[in-house]
Design a protein around this motif. Structure first.
Motif, mmCIF file in Angstrom:
data_model
loop_
_atom_site.group_PDB
_atom_site.id
_atom_site.type_symbol
_atom_site.label_atom_id
_atom_site.label_comp_id
_atom_site.label_asym_id
_atom_site.label_seq_id
_atom_site.Cartn_x
_atom_site.Cartn_y
_atom_site.Cartn_z
ATOM 1 N N UNK A 60 8.625 34.539 35.122
ATOM 2 C CA UNK A 60 9.413 35.761 34.903
ATOM 3 C C UNK A 60 8.996 36.829 35.912
ATOM 4 N N UNK A 61 7.703 37.080 36.007
ATOM 5 C CA UNK A 61 7.209 38.101 36.927
ATOM 6 C C UNK A 61 7.542 37.744 38.376
ATOM 7 N N UNK A 62 7.435 36.469 38.705
ATOM 8 C CA UNK A 62 7.728 36.002 40.062
ATOM 9 C C UNK A 62 9.183 36.298 40.443
ATOM 10 N N UNK A 63 10.098 35.965 39.571
ATOM 11 C CA UNK A 63 11.513 36.174 39.882
ATOM 12 C C UNK A 63 11.929 37.642 39.749
ATOM 13 N N UNK A 64 11.268 38.370 38.887
ATOM 14 C CA UNK A 64 11.593 39.791 38.728
ATOM 15 C C UNK A 64 11.261 40.582 39.994
ATOM 16 N N UNK A 65 10.327 40.074 40.813
ATOM 17 C CA UNK A 65 9.928 40.762 42.038
ATOM 18 C C UNK A 65 10.856 40.483 43.220
ATOM 19 N N UNK A 66 11.792 39.567 43.060
ATOM 20 C CA UNK A 66 12.679 39.236 44.177
ATOM 21 C C UNK A 66 13.492 40.471 44.571
ATOM 22 N N UNK A 67 13.683 40.681 45.872
ATOM 23 C CA UNK A 67 14.352 41.903 46.340
ATOM 24 C C UNK A 67 15.853 41.936 46.032
ATOM 25 N N UNK A 79 17.603 42.691 43.540
ATOM 26 C CA UNK A 79 18.100 42.196 42.267
ATOM 27 C C UNK A 79 18.445 40.724 42.247
ATOM 28 N N UNK A 80 18.045 39.987 43.282
ATOM 29 C CA UNK A 80 18.362 38.558 43.347
ATOM 30 C C UNK A 80 17.701 37.799 42.207
ATOM 31 N N UNK A 81 16.570 38.282 41.754
ATOM 32 C CA UNK A 81 15.852 37.594 40.690
ATOM 33 C C UNK A 81 16.379 37.864 39.305
ATOM 34 N N UNK A 82 17.234 38.884 39.163
ATOM 35 C CA UNK A 82 17.748 39.221 37.841
ATOM 36 C C UNK A 82 18.496 38.051 37.213
ATOM 37 N N UNK A 83 19.318 37.383 38.000
ATOM 38 C CA UNK A 83 20.074 36.238 37.481
ATOM 39 C C UNK A 83 19.118 35.104 37.109
ATOM 40 N N UNK A 84 18.066 34.930 37.888
ATOM 41 C CA UNK A 84 17.091 33.875 37.578
ATOM 42 C C UNK A 84 16.352 34.191 36.277
ATOM 43 N N UNK A 85 15.975 35.451 36.094
ATOM 44 C CA UNK A 85 15.310 35.852 34.864
ATOM 45 C C UNK A 85 16.248 35.645 33.676
ATOM 46 N N UNK A 86 17.514 35.999 33.843
ATOM 47 C CA UNK A 86 18.498 35.772 32.773
ATOM 48 C C UNK A 86 18.628 34.288 32.453
ATOM 49 N N UNK A 87 18.595 33.447 33.477
ATOM 50 C CA UNK A 87 18.671 31.999 33.239
ATOM 51 C C UNK A 87 17.460 31.506 32.462
ATOM 52 N N UNK A 88 16.286 32.031 32.782
ATOM 53 C CA UNK A 88 15.083 31.643 32.051
ATOM 54 C C UNK A 88 15.166 32.101 30.596
ATOM 55 N N UNK A 89 15.704 33.286 30.385
ATOM 56 C CA UNK A 89 15.887 33.767 29.015
ATOM 57 C C UNK A 89 16.907 32.908 28.274
#
Length: 166
Positions: free
Chosen positions: A119-126, A128-138
């Motif tokens: 979660x922390x790893x993807x949340x740091x992506x520049x 907002x690219x990681x937002x979709x990844x975090x949502x997928x993990x959720x």
């Protein structure tokens, strides 16, 4: 009505594969493909040379990467920094197993995703690219919550869920 062409299936997304690999290692430490996938995801200082040493040990001993990693650590074959990074990874998986054993499936999935650092790893992506990844993990946690596993099952719920995801 509409059709989606070229859409990526949920379980084929990289972040989902990473999370499932952590869960597979919790369920089975001898899963070499999962070990290779997440030993340095997110980055934790286990480099190519360290992984090569673990692979060489596994081949020489005819054992899994997990067991070879433990042997490499015990035999002090690596620089201290690499040894520490590999030890921390092994400890993470063992801790996840101990803390989540017997808990509901969705809590096991949530703990693996959070404690692994995904979660922390993807949340740091520049940008907002990681937002979709975090949502997928959720969403993976929600899928585990909604999964019809464990009812009259011969397998533990985690293993049944991993079989479904495969």
């Amino acid at each position: 009505p509409y059709r989606v062409y070229g859409g990526m299936r949920f379980f084929e997304r990289a972040e989902i594969k990473d999370a499932l690999a952590y869960l597979r290692l919790v369920a089975n430490r001898d899963d070499d493909p999962s070990f290779e996938r997440v030993v340095n995801t997110p980055t934790r200082g286990v480099g190519a040379r360290t992984l090569d040493a673990v692979r060489d040990e596994a081949r020489a001993a005819g054992t899994s990467l997990w067991r070879a990693a433990a042997a490499v650590i015990t035999e002090d074959q690596l620089p201290k920094r690499s040894t520490r990074a590999l030890w921390d990874f092994l400890k993470l998986i063992d801790t996840l197993d101990q803390q989540t054993h017997g808990r509901p499936l969705h809590e096991q999935v949530a703990a693996a995703i959070e404690q692994s650092g995904l979660i922390a790893h993807h949340a740091k992506e520049p940008h907002g690219a990681g937002d979709a990844r975090v949502e997928n993990l959720e969403e993976l946690v929600n899928a585990a919550r909604d999964a019809l596993v464990g009812e009259d099952a011969e397998m533990p719920p985690l293993i049944e869920f991993l079989s479904y995801a495969a």
